[in-house]
Design a protein around this motif. Structure first.
Motif, mmCIF file in Angstrom:
data_model
loop_
_atom_site.group_PDB
_atom_site.id
_atom_site.type_symbol
_atom_site.label_atom_id
_atom_site.label_comp_id
_atom_site.label_asym_id
_atom_site.label_seq_id
_atom_site.Cartn_x
_atom_site.Cartn_y
_atom_site.Cartn_z
ATOM 1 N N TYR A 11 -4.579 -2.262 -0.539
ATOM 2 C CA TYR A 11 -5.863 -1.915 -0.735
ATOM 3 C C TYR A 11 -6.814 -3.013 -1.363
ATOM 4 N N LYS A 63 6.357 -1.511 0.416
ATOM 5 C CA LYS A 63 4.766 -1.432 0.719
ATOM 6 C C LYS A 63 4.560 -0.839 1.608
ATOM 7 N N LEU A 64 3.831 0.261 1.459
ATOM 8 C CA LEU A 64 3.221 1.140 2.584
ATOM 9 C C LEU A 64 1.954 0.765 2.964
ATOM 10 N N TYR A 65 1.143 0.277 2.190
ATOM 11 C CA TYR A 65 -0.232 -0.333 2.616
ATOM 12 C C TYR A 65 -0.747 -1.115 1.636
ATOM 13 N N LEU A 99 -8.535 -0.566 3.231
ATOM 14 C CA LEU A 99 -7.193 -0.359 3.319
ATOM 15 C C LEU A 99 -6.407 -1.427 4.480
ATOM 16 N N VAL A 100 -5.498 -2.123 3.886
ATOM 17 C CA VAL A 100 -4.758 -3.046 4.511
ATOM 18 C C VAL A 100 -3.587 -2.782 5.013
ATOM 19 N N PRO A 101 -3.337 -2.479 6.482
ATOM 20 C CA PRO A 101 -1.992 -1.998 6.703
ATOM 21 C C PRO A 101 -0.865 -3.022 6.312
ATOM 22 N N ALA A 102 0.445 -2.317 5.975
ATOM 23 C CA ALA A 102 1.455 -3.259 5.817
ATOM 24 C C ALA A 102 2.063 -3.475 7.143
ATOM 25 N N GLU A 103 2.805 -4.849 7.034
ATOM 26 C CA GLU A 103 3.284 -5.391 8.422
ATOM 27 C C GLU A 103 4.666 -4.792 8.509
ATOM 28 N N ALA A 139 -1.447 -2.322 -3.928
ATOM 29 C CA ALA A 139 -0.507 -1.905 -3.004
ATOM 30 C C ALA A 139 -0.237 -0.668 -3.352
ATOM 31 N N ARG A 140 -0.068 0.376 -2.159
ATOM 32 C CA ARG A 140 0.525 1.656 -2.306
ATOM 33 C C ARG A 140 2.174 1.330 -1.965
#
Lengths: 281, 339
Positions: free
Chosen positions: B79, B75-77, B88-92, B262-263
């Protein structure tokens, strides 16, 4: 038998009956046998035939890189030959344009592959030319063909699901199963459809289950049990079990084995007044 | 002088690492006890207990260690749709320290090679973070098969590239330990004993082709007529790329539903027809031989020109795992002989 095979192919090429022969060859005696495409009569000595000739060559009849060679002859074992009949029934090949060279076969692999243990087609039945002689299959060979799936089905549904989750979690979606399968000839596979995406392309357990279940259903009543998918899988997933399950259902419910009877209509593509499902009548 | 470690002490160390909550990957027979399988399938896997670890008795695992730094699905980030807005939700980023034990040198070297492309015009923080968190204990190969060709591509059974610790078998029960990086020294601190005995570096497979001949063929032109004939049996699957320690292509896709998603990036392979398919329907590599040519050029010409190292460690997995016994080795042998 090898001489007979080479002579047959030499003659076909010399006479101009075909432009290329799809067969097995190898670079040196220790190498595995690989698919070869012979276009010149003087090259027929590259052809080999022994119990290390695994590949089901009928797949190449849907590869444009091979079709471009011209009119073809193809070497088939009894099991592979069943694929030709299904391809013909599904209008994928013009059987009259292909010279089929049947190879008598007593099984491949050391030890023999699982499919060979219950094989009842040692001699190709509908080939134009049959090379060699094979042993007569044991009378009970056919009766054993669903033994593995019957054994597997004795396990509880929870246990079977756990098995498949563990196995399919290793799938990397390399699609070797699809690419070796003679029945996977779609110009665009459903997993490659991206507008919109039908099947997740992710190699996660969910995505892998979606892919393998979809593939199994698309092969129901069509898979001839050549087991190439199982042999090709780099993740060692026993896809044979899935295929056996569907083959068993097709035989039990419709008395149908794909690629066996030229007079039988494919169950997915045929309509019958005798169908025991009411909704279809 | 050398540092030695007994085999049973490696087992003890792995046990300690696992007990301390570290992620430890190593070769494991993944189908032991499966009634349907005829041969052992050895894969690098995350170990749950030390008994699963299998250090020797096979040539190399079927998969590679690239998965520990470059997972097949990532997972890159995320949404989320918030009314007419998209949030957008940043991936950990990963935080777990991880150790690979019993890696083959052809696997470890691949990570060193990949560092260049993941830090080229764009610094890939997912890859880099995992790489920083990973310590690699490599075991020199004492066995090889007909598919191995490390010695033909400048690698070998004791290749140091990418390894933090290199273990070389001394006898059946002991290894010579060579700590190659600070990470490796830290991992092995206090575990080894100093000795005057040294291990003999094992010999690799015989040379299968020369890089000079291969380079000549590739430099002599892109449209060589040999390509269709030498690659015709390729069926266009991704078994070669996905079991290759250096192949690193990926596809970016959005996965989600009406409320968000998710992207993600998923592995991709250059032998697939779809790999180069344009939205217009045009495909610049419409023929399998063009795709095979690309694979060879990328590994043996384009990547070395750009980054100075071959994109191949000679592990042989592409041929070993190919349904029609192709991969790069038979192609390289044939074209090198034709240069």
């Amino acid at each position: 038998m090898l001489d007979e095979l080479r002579q047959t192919c030499r003659r076909l090429l010399q006479d101009g009956a075909v432009q290329a022969v799809i067969g097995y060859g190898r670079a040196s005696p220790d190498d595995p046998a690989v698919p070869v495409f012979i276009s010149k009569p003087e090259d027929v000595d590259q052809l080999v035939w022994d119990d290390r000739c695994f590949a089901n060559l009928t797949k190449y009849l849907s590869r444009k890189e091979v079709l471009s060679l011209g009119k073809l002859a193809i070497c088939v074992k009894g099991c592979d030959e069943r694929a030709l009949l299904v391809l013909e029934k599904e209008s994928q090949i013009d059987r009259s344009q292909i010279t089929v060279i049947g190879l008598a076969c007593d099984g491949v692999g050391q030890p023999r592959l699982a499919k060979c243990e219950s094989c009842d087609v040692h001699m190709p039945r509908r080939a134009d030319i049959v090379v060699g002689k094979a042993t007569v299959p044991d009378a009970d060979a056919g009766a054993k063909r669903y033994a593995e799936i019957e054994e597997f089905l004795k396990r509880t549904p929870q246990d079977r699901m756990a098995y498949w989750k563990k196995e399919l979690s290793r799938c990397v979606k390399c699609y070797a199963c699809r690419q070796v399968c003679p029945m996977c000839y779609c110009r665009q596979c459903i997993v490659d459809k991206n507008r919109p995406v039908s099947i997740s392309t992710s190699a996660t357990l969910k995505g892998n289950l979606a892919w393998q279940i979809t593939r199994a259903f698309h092969l129901a009543g069509r898979c001839v049990g050549c087991d190439e998918c199982t042999r090709a899988c780099p993740a060692g997933i026993d896809l044979r079990l899935l295929n056996l399950s569907l083959a068993k259902a097709a035989e039990e419910n419709f008395g149908y084995r794909p690629g066996m009877d030229p007079d039988a209509e494919p169950i997915i593509g045929a309509y019958s007044q005798q169908d025991h499902e009411e909704f279809i009548r | 002088m050398s540092e030695l470690l007994a085999k049973k002490d490696i087992v003890r160390l792995v046990d300690q690492w696992l007990a301390a909550g570290r992620r430890v990957a190593g070769p494991q027979c993944v189908n032991a006890g499966d009634p349907h399988r005829q041969t052992d399938l050895i894969n690098y896997t995350w170990l749950t207990k030390v008994e699963e670890l299998q250090l020797d008795g096979f040539v190399r695992p079927t998969n590679t260690i690239k998965e520990v730094v470059f997972p097949r699905h990532e997972k890159l980030y995320g949404y989320e749709f918030k009314g007419k807005r998209i949030e957008l939700v940043p991936a950990e980023l990963p935080t777990a320290e991880q150790i690979v034990v019993g890696a083959r040198p052809c696997d470890a070297a691949a990570l060193h090679i990949l560092d260049a492309v993941f830090n080229w015009d764009f610094k890939d923080e997912f890859y880099n973070r995992r790489r920083e968190l990973t310590t690699i204990v490599t075991l020199a190969c004492s066995k090889h098969d007909d598919f191995c060709f490390c010695t033909s591509v400048g690698a070998g059974p004791c290749d140091k590239r990418g390894s933090d610790v290199l273990l070389i078998p001394l006898d059946g029960d002991r290894y010579e330990v060579r700590c190659l990086t600070e990470k490796g020294q830290k991992l092995m601190a206090g575990a080894t004993t100093t000795s005057s005995e040294t291990a003999k570096e094992p010999e690799g497979p015989p040379t299968r082709f020369t890089l000079d001949a291969l380079g000549e063929f590739l430099a002599a032109g892109y449209d060589r007529p040999e390509w269709p004939a030498v690659t015709r049996r390729c069926l266009g699957c991704g078994a070669c790329a996905y079991t290759c320690p250096t192949c690193h292509c990926f596809d970016i896709v959005d996965e989600g539903g009406a409320s968000g998603g998710a992207r993600v990036r998923n592995w991709d392979a250059c032998q697939f027809t779809m790999f180069t398919a344009h939205a217009s329907g045009h495909n610049p590599r419409s023929d399998q031989s063009q795709r095979q040519r690309q694979r060879i050029h990328h590994k043996f010409q384009i990547y070395p020109d750009k980054f100075g190292e071959l994109l191949c460690t000679g592990c042989g997995n592409c041929s070993r795992n190919c349904p029609v016994d192709m991969g790069v080795l038979p192609v390289l042998k044939t074209i090198a002989a034709k240069s």
